[in-house]
Scaffold this motif. Structure first.
Motif, PDB file in Angstrom:
ATOM      1  N   ASN A  68       0.835  -1.203   0.000  1.00  0.00           N
ATOM      2  CA  ASN A  68       0.000   0.000   0.000  1.00  0.00           C
ATOM      3  C   ASN A  68       0.872   1.256   0.000  1.00  0.00           C
ATOM      4  O   ASN A  68       1.878   1.322   0.733  1.00  0.00           O
ATOM      5  CB  ASN A  68      -0.907   0.030   1.234  1.00  0.00           C
ATOM      6  N   ASN A 113       5.238 -10.003  -2.232  1.00  0.00           N
ATOM      7  CA  ASN A 113       3.779 -10.042  -2.345  1.00  0.00           C
ATOM      8  C   ASN A 113       3.121 -10.858  -1.243  1.00  0.00           C
ATOM      9  O   ASN A 113       1.905 -11.044  -1.257  1.00  0.00           O
ATOM     10  CB  ASN A 113       3.374 -10.610  -3.711  1.00  0.00           C
ATOM     11  N   SER A 156      -1.565 -12.723   1.059  1.00  0.00           N
ATOM     12  CA  SER A 156      -1.087 -11.900  -0.046  1.00  0.00           C
ATOM     13  C   SER A 156      -1.223 -10.436   0.365  1.00  0.00           C
ATOM     14  O   SER A 156      -2.110 -10.082   1.147  1.00  0.00           O
ATOM     15  CB  SER A 156      -1.908 -12.171  -1.305  1.00  0.00           C
ATOM     16  N   THR A 159      -3.856  -7.417  -0.874  1.00  0.00           N
ATOM     17  CA  THR A 159      -5.239  -7.901  -0.874  1.00  0.00           C
ATOM     18  C   THR A 159      -5.630  -8.628   0.403  1.00  0.00           C
ATOM     19  O   THR A 159      -6.809  -8.776   0.709  1.00  0.00           O
ATOM     20  CB  THR A 159      -5.467  -8.841  -2.058  1.00  0.00           C
ATOM     21  N   LYS A 160      -4.648  -9.141   1.162  1.00  0.00           N
ATOM     22  CA  LYS A 160      -4.870  -9.842   2.428  1.00  0.00           C
ATOM     23  C   LYS A 160      -5.698 -11.123   2.254  1.00  0.00           C
ATOM     24  O   LYS A 160      -6.466 -11.503   3.120  1.00  0.00           O
ATOM     25  CB  LYS A 160      -5.518  -8.917   3.465  1.00  0.00           C
ATOM     26  N   GLU A 161      -5.524 -11.778   1.122  1.00  0.00           N
ATOM     27  CA  GLU A 161      -6.147 -13.080   0.914  1.00  0.00           C
ATOM     28  C   GLU A 161      -5.282 -14.154   1.567  1.00  0.00           C
ATOM     29  O   GLU A 161      -4.054 -14.142   1.441  1.00  0.00           O
ATOM     30  CB  GLU A 161      -6.305 -13.368  -0.575  1.00  0.00           C
TER      31      GLU A 161
END
Length: 230
Positions: A68, A113, A156, A159-161
Motif C-alpha cells: 500500500n 507479495n 497476499s 489484498t490480504k487473501e
C-alpha cells in the motif's frame, strides 16, 4: 508528541546520541516493536540523507508498506512488514536480530507479495463471521473458522487473501521474537501450560534445546520458513 532519542525503543537500530529528537511512529503495531519509515530509510539503511528526501519519495508515490502507498513519513513498520521502493527495485522484510532489534532483509519482488501474520485473538461478529486479530494490529474477516490463536496465516499483500494456514504445534518451525534467543528459528518440541497467571512456555530445538515464553514464538512454517527471515 515528540520522542527523545534517549527514549527510543530498544528495537530501533539507531544511535541515541547523534540527535536530541526522533520521529514518533504512527502504527498499529505494538509501539515498542515499531519504527517510523523515516528512521528506517534515513538512519538505519542510509538510503536517503534527510527527512525531506523521504517526503519526496512519498509525494511521488514511490514508497509502499505491505503493498500500500503510504502518505506519512511517520508511518510505523514492524515485524513481518514489507517495505518496497519499486523504482529502485528494492524490497525489504522486517524481521528481528539476536539483540531484539528490528532489522530489514532484502527479498525479491515475488516474495514481496506475501506476509506472515500470527493470530493473536479471534472475535465472532454479529453476522456469524469470524474476525482474526493479527499481530500487526490488523484484522481479517473470514467465514470458515478453522483457525486458532497462536496459528499463523500466510497472506497476499495488499489484498490480504489467505494463501496458507500454518497451525501452531509440535514439529513446526518458529521464529523467536524476544528473550536471549531472539532472531533464532527453531522447531517446537512441546507446549507447556502453566498454572495460574504464570506465562506458558514452549520447548524448542535449534542449535541447542531451550525454553522460552509463548509470547516470544511465531510459527513460520511446517518444515522450513514460508518466507525469508534471516
Amino acid at each position: 508528541m515528540h520522542l527523545k532519542r534517549l527514549a527510543v525503543p530498544r528495537s530501533w537500530t539507531v544511535s541515541k546520541k547523534t540527535d536530541y529528537w526522533a520521529t514518533t511512529p504512527k502504527t498499529s503495531h505494538p509501539r515498542e516493536r515499531a519504527i517510523p519509515i523515516n528512521v528506517v530509510l534515513r538512519d538505519v539503511l542510509g538510503i536517503v540523507d534527510s527527512t525531506r528526501e523521504v517526503k519526496k519519495i512519498i509525494r511521488d508515490r514511490g514508497l509502499l508498506v505491505d503493498g500500500n502507498e503510504i502518505n506519512d513519513h511517520k508511518h510505523g513498520v514492524g515485524l513481518m512488514d514489507v517495505i518496497s521502493i519499486p523504482e529502485a527495485e528494492l524490497h525489504l522484510r522486517t524481521t528481528i536480530d539476536s539483540k531484539n532489534r528490528l532489522k530489514f532483509i532484502k527479498i525479491d519482488e515475488q516474495e514481496a507479495n506475501t506476509k506472515l501474520c500470527k493470530i493473536d485473538n479471534k472475535k465472532i461478529l454479529k453476522n456469524s463471521e469470524t474476525q482474526l486479530n493479527l499481530h500487526d494490529g490488523t484484522n481479517i474477516t473470514i467465514e470458515a473458522d478453522d483457525y486458532k490463536t497462536k496459528d499463523t496465516i500466510k497472506i497476499s499483500i495488499p489484498t490480504k487473501e489467505i494463501q496458507k494456514h500454518i497451525p501452531f504445534g509440535k514439529g513446526k518451525k518458529a521464529l523467536i521474537i524476544g528473550g536471549k534467543h531472539a532472531g533464532e528459528i527453531a522447531e517446537i518440541k512441546t507446549h507447556e501450560i502453566s498454572d495460574g497467571s504464570k506465562p506458558n512456555h514452549i520447548l524448542l530445538e535449534g542449535e541447542e534445546e531451550f525454553r522460552t515464553i509463548e509470547e516470544y514464538v511465531i510459527v513460520v512454517g511446517d518444515e522450513e520458513p514460508e518466507v525469508t527471515l534471516q
